[in-house]
Design a protein around this motif. Structure first.
Motif, PDB file in Angstrom:
ATOM      1  N   ILE A  13       1.165  -1.466  -0.135  1.00 22.52           N
ATOM      2  CA  ILE A  13      -0.172  -0.228   0.106  1.00 22.52           C
ATOM      3  C   ILE A  13       0.882   0.944   0.048  1.00 22.52           C
ATOM      4  O   ILE A  13       1.616   1.604   0.497  1.00 22.52           O
ATOM      5  CB  ILE A  13      -1.276   0.048   1.051  1.00 22.52           C
ATOM      6  CG1 ILE A  13      -1.560  -1.481   1.051  1.00 22.52           C
ATOM      7  CG2 ILE A  13      -1.764   0.842   0.734  1.00 22.52           C
ATOM      8  CD1 ILE A  13      -2.739  -1.949   0.503  1.00 22.52           C
ATOM      9  N   ILE A  17      -2.337   6.280   1.008  1.00 25.76           N
ATOM     10  CA  ILE A  17      -3.280   5.337   0.657  1.00 25.76           C
ATOM     11  C   ILE A  17      -4.049   4.762   1.680  1.00 25.76           C
ATOM     12  O   ILE A  17      -3.517   3.707   2.494  1.00 25.76           O
ATOM     13  CB  ILE A  17      -2.802   5.170  -0.128  1.00 25.76           C
ATOM     14  CG1 ILE A  17      -2.856   5.980  -1.511  1.00 25.76           C
ATOM     15  CG2 ILE A  17      -3.826   3.810  -0.476  1.00 25.76           C
ATOM     16  CD1 ILE A  17      -3.870   5.703  -2.526  1.00 25.76           C
ATOM     17  N   SER A  18      -5.380   4.696   1.731  1.00 28.65           N
ATOM     18  CA  SER A  18      -5.736   3.352   2.960  1.00 28.65           C
ATOM     19  C   SER A  18      -7.221   3.162   2.768  1.00 28.65           C
ATOM     20  O   SER A  18      -7.909   3.372   0.965  1.00 28.65           O
ATOM     21  CB  SER A  18      -6.472   4.231   4.222  1.00 28.65           C
ATOM     22  OG  SER A  18      -7.483   5.464   3.619  1.00 28.65           O
ATOM     23  N   SER A  21      -9.919   5.157   0.818  1.00 30.74           N
ATOM     24  CA  SER A  21      -9.225   6.154  -0.271  1.00 30.74           C
ATOM     25  C   SER A  21      -9.964   5.805  -1.152  1.00 30.74           C
ATOM     26  O   SER A  21     -10.187   6.285  -2.093  1.00 30.74           O
ATOM     27  CB  SER A  21      -7.774   6.248  -0.329  1.00 30.74           C
ATOM     28  OG  SER A  21      -7.141   6.865   0.863  1.00 30.74           O
ATOM     29  N   LEU A  22     -10.974   4.436  -1.180  1.00 30.75           N
ATOM     30  CA  LEU A  22     -11.106   3.525  -2.092  1.00 30.75           C
ATOM     31  C   LEU A  22     -12.210   4.714  -2.362  1.00 30.75           C
ATOM     32  O   LEU A  22     -13.333   4.794  -3.575  1.00 30.75           O
ATOM     33  CB  LEU A  22     -11.815   2.707  -1.951  1.00 30.75           C
ATOM     34  CG  LEU A  22     -10.214   1.696  -2.627  1.00 30.75           C
ATOM     35  CD1 LEU A  22     -11.290   0.502  -2.455  1.00 30.75           C
ATOM     36  CD2 LEU A  22      -9.798   1.293  -4.099  1.00 30.75           C
ATOM     37  N   ASP A  35     -13.160   4.877  -6.199  1.00 32.93           N
ATOM     38  CA  ASP A  35     -12.079   5.430  -6.631  1.00 32.93           C
ATOM     39  C   ASP A  35     -10.885   4.441  -7.590  1.00 32.93           C
ATOM     40  O   ASP A  35      -9.964   3.790  -6.866  1.00 32.93           O
ATOM     41  CB  ASP A  35     -11.129   6.344  -6.162  1.00 32.93           C
ATOM     42  CG  ASP A  35     -10.105   7.558  -6.724  1.00 32.93           C
ATOM     43  OD1 ASP A  35     -10.525   7.688  -7.721  1.00 32.93           O
ATOM     44  OD2 ASP A  35      -9.295   7.640  -6.012  1.00 32.93           O
ATOM     45  N   GLU A  37      -8.732   5.275  -9.460  1.00 34.08           N
ATOM     46  CA  GLU A  37      -6.884   5.918  -9.249  1.00 34.08           C
ATOM     47  C   GLU A  37      -6.342   5.240  -8.344  1.00 34.08           C
ATOM     48  O   GLU A  37      -4.346   5.088  -8.354  1.00 34.08           O
ATOM     49  CB  GLU A  37      -6.954   7.082  -8.970  1.00 34.08           C
ATOM     50  CG  GLU A  37      -7.185   8.047 -10.571  1.00 34.08           C
ATOM     51  CD  GLU A  37      -7.027   9.275 -10.659  1.00 34.08           C
ATOM     52  OE1 GLU A  37      -6.943   9.741  -9.632  1.00 34.08           O
ATOM     53  OE2 GLU A  37      -7.521   9.630 -11.951  1.00 34.08           O
ATOM     54  N   THR A  38      -6.740   5.453  -6.847  1.00 35.84           N
ATOM     55  CA  THR A  38      -6.865   4.414  -5.392  1.00 35.84           C
ATOM     56  C   THR A  38      -5.991   2.905  -5.753  1.00 35.84           C
ATOM     57  O   THR A  38      -5.042   2.746  -5.546  1.00 35.84           O
ATOM     58  CB  THR A  38      -7.640   4.434  -4.066  1.00 35.84           C
ATOM     59  OG1 THR A  38      -7.889   5.923  -3.850  1.00 35.84           O
ATOM     60  CG2 THR A  38      -7.525   4.217  -3.107  1.00 35.84           C
ATOM     61  N   ALA A  41      -3.100   2.517  -8.004  1.00 33.90           N
ATOM     62  CA  ALA A  41      -1.941   2.968  -7.115  1.00 33.90           C
ATOM     63  C   ALA A  41      -1.383   1.390  -6.249  1.00 33.90           C
ATOM     64  O   ALA A  41      -0.189   1.441  -6.577  1.00 33.90           O
ATOM     65  CB  ALA A  41      -2.276   4.243  -6.250  1.00 33.90           C
ATOM     66  N   VAL A  42      -2.491   1.101  -5.995  1.00 29.88           N
ATOM     67  CA  VAL A  42      -2.119  -0.167  -4.938  1.00 29.88           C
ATOM     68  C   VAL A  42      -1.325  -1.249  -6.015  1.00 29.88           C
ATOM     69  O   VAL A  42      -0.416  -1.992  -5.802  1.00 29.88           O
ATOM     70  CB  VAL A  42      -3.150  -0.369  -4.568  1.00 29.88           C
ATOM     71  CG1 VAL A  42      -2.534  -1.489  -4.069  1.00 29.88           C
ATOM     72  CG2 VAL A  42      -3.815   0.328  -3.227  1.00 29.88           C
TER      73      VAL A  42
END
Length: 121
Positions: A13, A17-18, A21-22, A35, A37-38, A41-42
């Protein structure tokens, strides 16, 4: 069989980001919104090709793995994710041929809805 045992991948992670954040939500039509983009990123942080997120199964595995990471790190229960996992567990009772028929039918319904939507608009 618990589907979560079959859908676990090692993920990393990114800082900042958590799971929250989604912005994971259940839409009125029963689909989920989040989301992307979240999740991308993961995926990138975890060494997963972002293009693979177009595959429904990869997307589901990443979502479930992210949620499992979240829960292990004392994250709160997310009712939408719990529903997704329950649905995945329900599907594990079907044979591969039955799943292909179910998914094929769902894809035809989706395409029909898109076609109707295009005609209406």
């Amino acid at each position: 069989m618990d589907i979560s045992a079959l859908t676990r991948v090692e993920i990393s992670i990114p800082d900042g980001i958590s799971f929250d954040s989604l912005g994971l939500e259940l839409d009125d039509d029963g689909s989920i919104s989040f989301d992307i983009e979240t999740l991308e990123a993961v995926a990138l942080e975890s060494g997963i090709d972002v293009a693979l997120l177009d595959e429904g199964y990869v997307l589901q595995v990443l979502l479930i793995s992210f949620y499992q990471w979240h829960r292990v790190h004392n994250g709160e229960v997310n009712s939408v994710m719990e529903d997704i996992i329950e649905q995945a567990n329900d599907l594990s009772a079907y044979s591969d041929d039955e799943l292909i028929m179910i998914l094929g039918s769902a894809e035809m319904d989706k395409q029909a809805n898109v076609a109707i939507s295009q005609i209406v608009h």
